[in-house]
Design a protein around this motif. Structure first.
Motif, mmCIF file in Angstrom:
data_model
loop_
_atom_site.group_PDB
_atom_site.id
_atom_site.type_symbol
_atom_site.label_atom_id
_atom_site.label_comp_id
_atom_site.label_asym_id
_atom_site.label_seq_id
_atom_site.Cartn_x
_atom_site.Cartn_y
_atom_site.Cartn_z
ATOM 1 N N GLY A 32 0.711 -1.361 -0.249
ATOM 2 C CA GLY A 32 -0.276 -0.223 0.122
ATOM 3 C C GLY A 32 1.161 1.400 0.140
ATOM 4 O O GLY A 32 0.447 2.183 0.371
ATOM 5 N N LEU A 33 1.965 1.211 -0.535
ATOM 6 C CA LEU A 33 2.992 2.266 -0.461
ATOM 7 C C LEU A 33 2.290 3.441 -1.611
ATOM 8 O O LEU A 33 3.162 4.097 -1.661
ATOM 9 C CB LEU A 33 4.322 1.849 -1.593
ATOM 10 N N LYS A 34 2.074 2.870 -2.760
ATOM 11 C CA LYS A 34 1.319 4.157 -3.489
ATOM 12 C C LYS A 34 0.168 3.694 -4.451
ATOM 13 O O LYS A 34 -1.098 2.842 -4.291
ATOM 14 C CB LYS A 34 2.323 4.477 -5.001
ATOM 15 N N ASP A 35 -0.894 5.123 -4.159
ATOM 16 C CA ASP A 35 -2.467 5.158 -5.351
ATOM 17 C C ASP A 35 -2.138 4.940 -5.960
ATOM 18 O O ASP A 35 -1.690 5.339 -6.995
ATOM 19 C CB ASP A 35 -3.296 6.278 -3.888
ATOM 20 N N SER A 36 -3.265 4.469 -6.610
ATOM 21 C CA SER A 36 -3.508 4.395 -8.140
ATOM 22 C C SER A 36 -4.735 5.069 -8.781
ATOM 23 O O SER A 36 -6.142 5.569 -7.559
ATOM 24 C CB SER A 36 -3.155 2.960 -8.789
ATOM 25 N N ALA A 37 -4.398 6.005 -9.731
ATOM 26 C CA ALA A 37 -5.871 5.886 -10.153
ATOM 27 C C ALA A 37 -7.248 5.913 -10.592
ATOM 28 O O ALA A 37 -8.215 6.640 -10.482
ATOM 29 C CB ALA A 37 -4.953 7.760 -11.571
ATOM 30 N N VAL A 38 -6.762 4.521 -10.691
ATOM 31 C CA VAL A 38 -8.109 3.664 -10.698
ATOM 32 C C VAL A 38 -8.752 3.000 -9.424
ATOM 33 O O VAL A 38 -10.245 2.603 -9.248
ATOM 34 C CB VAL A 38 -7.904 2.208 -11.735
ATOM 35 N N GLY A 39 -8.729 3.676 -8.647
ATOM 36 C CA GLY A 39 -8.938 3.657 -7.333
ATOM 37 C C GLY A 39 -9.572 2.489 -6.857
ATOM 38 O O GLY A 39 -8.340 1.234 -6.708
ATOM 39 N N ASN A 40 -10.639 2.103 -6.495
ATOM 40 C CA ASN A 40 -11.229 0.606 -6.474
ATOM 41 C C ASN A 40 -11.406 -0.038 -7.717
ATOM 42 O O ASN A 40 -12.466 -1.402 -7.414
ATOM 43 C CB ASN A 40 -12.400 0.702 -5.171
ATOM 44 N N ALA A 41 -11.378 0.147 -9.195
ATOM 45 C CA ALA A 41 -11.946 -0.343 -10.173
ATOM 46 C C ALA A 41 -11.499 -2.072 -9.887
ATOM 47 O O ALA A 41 -10.073 -2.227 -9.113
ATOM 48 C CB ALA A 41 -11.201 -0.405 -11.182
ATOM 49 N N LEU A 42 -12.119 -3.005 -10.629
ATOM 50 C CA LEU A 42 -12.118 -4.326 -10.707
ATOM 51 C C LEU A 42 -12.055 -4.844 -12.220
ATOM 52 O O LEU A 42 -11.689 -6.080 -12.553
ATOM 53 C CB LEU A 42 -13.670 -5.185 -9.514
ATOM 54 N N PHE A 43 -12.009 -4.361 -12.909
ATOM 55 C CA PHE A 43 -12.107 -4.998 -14.484
ATOM 56 C C PHE A 43 -10.888 -3.944 -15.044
ATOM 57 O O PHE A 43 -10.801 -2.139 -15.197
ATOM 58 C CB PHE A 43 -13.197 -4.914 -15.222
ATOM 59 N N PHE A 44 -10.973 -4.367 -16.181
ATOM 60 C CA PHE A 44 -10.005 -3.556 -17.601
ATOM 61 C C PHE A 44 -9.969 -3.661 -18.778
ATOM 62 O O PHE A 44 -10.241 -5.653 -18.698
ATOM 63 C CB PHE A 44 -8.609 -2.679 -16.706
ATOM 64 N N HIS A 45 -9.406 -4.107 -19.579
ATOM 65 C CA HIS A 45 -9.489 -4.067 -20.895
ATOM 66 C C HIS A 45 -8.500 -3.120 -22.080
ATOM 67 O O HIS A 45 -8.095 -1.902 -22.128
ATOM 68 C CB HIS A 45 -11.582 -4.681 -22.203
ATOM 69 N N ALA A 46 -8.039 -3.749 -23.155
ATOM 70 C CA ALA A 46 -7.402 -2.585 -24.174
ATOM 71 C C ALA A 46 -8.013 -2.224 -25.105
ATOM 72 O O ALA A 46 -9.472 -2.237 -25.080
ATOM 73 C CB ALA A 46 -6.669 -4.172 -24.358
ATOM 74 N N ARG A 47 -7.043 -0.781 -25.293
ATOM 75 C CA ARG A 47 -8.354 0.057 -25.585
ATOM 76 C C ARG A 47 -8.872 -0.704 -27.028
ATOM 77 O O ARG A 47 -9.518 0.224 -27.763
ATOM 78 C CB ARG A 47 -7.267 1.625 -26.548
ATOM 79 N N TYR A 48 -7.444 -1.398 -28.192
ATOM 80 C CA TYR A 48 -8.335 -1.649 -28.936
ATOM 81 C C TYR A 48 -9.571 -2.513 -29.425
ATOM 82 O O TYR A 48 -9.924 -3.462 -30.385
ATOM 83 C CB TYR A 48 -6.835 -2.526 -29.817
ATOM 84 N N VAL A 49 -9.569 -2.999 -28.217
ATOM 85 C CA VAL A 49 -11.368 -4.267 -27.813
ATOM 86 C C VAL A 49 -12.434 -3.425 -27.663
ATOM 87 O O VAL A 49 -12.580 -2.264 -26.584
ATOM 88 C CB VAL A 49 -11.011 -5.015 -27.604
ATOM 89 N N SER A 50 -13.718 -3.662 -27.421
ATOM 90 C CA SER A 50 -14.717 -3.477 -26.644
ATOM 91 C C SER A 50 -15.902 -4.184 -26.725
ATOM 92 O O SER A 50 -16.948 -4.470 -27.654
ATOM 93 C CB SER A 50 -15.143 -2.142 -28.652
ATOM 94 N N PRO A 51 -15.174 -4.435 -25.262
ATOM 95 C CA PRO A 51 -16.524 -5.687 -25.382
ATOM 96 C C PRO A 51 -18.487 -5.223 -24.510
ATOM 97 O O PRO A 51 -19.171 -5.685 -23.986
ATOM 98 C CB PRO A 51 -15.947 -5.962 -23.352
ATOM 99 N N GLY A 52 -18.316 -4.259 -24.781
ATOM 100 C CA GLY A 52 -19.373 -3.505 -24.224
ATOM 101 C C GLY A 52 -19.775 -3.824 -22.639
ATOM 102 O O GLY A 52 -20.887 -3.862 -22.827
ATOM 103 N N TRP A 53 -19.154 -3.479 -22.008
ATOM 104 C CA TRP A 53 -20.054 -3.622 -20.268
ATOM 105 C C TRP A 53 -20.356 -2.641 -20.076
ATOM 106 O O TRP A 53 -20.531 -1.074 -20.847
ATOM 107 C CB TRP A 53 -18.156 -3.908 -19.997
#
Length: 227
Positions: free
Chosen positions: A191-212
């Motif tokens: 827990g040394l550094k916070d991330s801008a994603v906060g409590n995010a639980l999912f991610f995907h690459a920009r070149y895909v569009s999963p429609g989430w």
């Protein structure tokens, strides 16, 4: 031969016979003769015996048993000064933290899993992007909706494309990218550094569009993150 000469010869013969007669001994005398004539066994003296018959130790191994023995001791480090590597908390920006924590070995199975996830999902991303990917894995392990360990999160079926069954692909541990992934894993775990994603639980690459139908929380490097 005259009579006196014959008498003299007879007397000499009698004296000679009495001088060479076998000795007669009782039992005690017989035992003494046997003991005197017996050959005693030879006992080899050990090489380590001194002239006084005491064992000797060579060089530094010699110890005076008549005195108190004080064995040499290594320098003693106060317990308070012993800080496990896992408790090290570097300061500064993310780049400085990573530089201080890079290593080829993670130190534990769970950190190994977290570093492996960071490596295969984001090794070519900027440090902020690698931190964000690792943070998603850590968030999942704490959410109650996914397995409760880093390894469990990664091995959950159909969640991470680089995982095949119950094993990971091999990793070049001498590479700077792997060592960076290990550093990122340690930063997240401690827990040394916070991330801008906060409590995010999912991610995907920009070149895909999963429609989430999820809440988009950040876009870092080549990934978009959701809650």
């Amino acid at each position: 031969m005259t009579l006196p000469i014959r008498s003299a010869i007879a007397i000499c013969a009698a004296l000679a016979a009495s001088g060479f007669a076998p000795a007669q001994a009782g039992p005690a005398e017989t035992e003494q003769l046997l003991i005197a004539s017996a050959t005693l066994p030879k006992v080899a003296i050990p090489d380590l015996l001194s002239a006084e018959g005491e064992p000797e130790l060579a060089g530094d191994a010699a110890i005076d048993l008549g005195q108190d023995v004080v064995l040499p001791q290594a320098d003693i480090i106060p317990q308070a000064d012993i800080i496990p590597q896992a408790m090290t908390r570097p300061t500064g920006d993310l780049s400085s933290m990573v530089a201080g924590l890079r290593a080829s070995e993670s130190g534990s199975r769970q950190l190994e899993c977290l570093a492996t996830g960071v490596y295969f999902e984001s090794k070519s991303e900027p440090l902020d992007g690698q931190l964000a990917v690792g943070k998603v894995i850590a968030n999942r392990s704490k959410s109650g909706r996914f397995p409760s360990s880093y390894c469990g999160v990664l091995f959950q079926r159909d969640q991470f494309s680089f995982v095949r069954g119950k094993s990971f692909p091999s990793v070049p541990r001498a590479s700077k990218q792997w060592k960076t992934a290990v550093a990122i894993a340690k930063i997240i775990d401690q827990g040394l550094k916070d991330s801008a994603v906060g409590n995010a639980l999912f991610f995907h690459a920009r070149y895909v569009s999963p429609g989430w139908r999820l809440k988009r929380v950040a876009s870092i490097g080549n990934h978009i993150f959701y809650r």
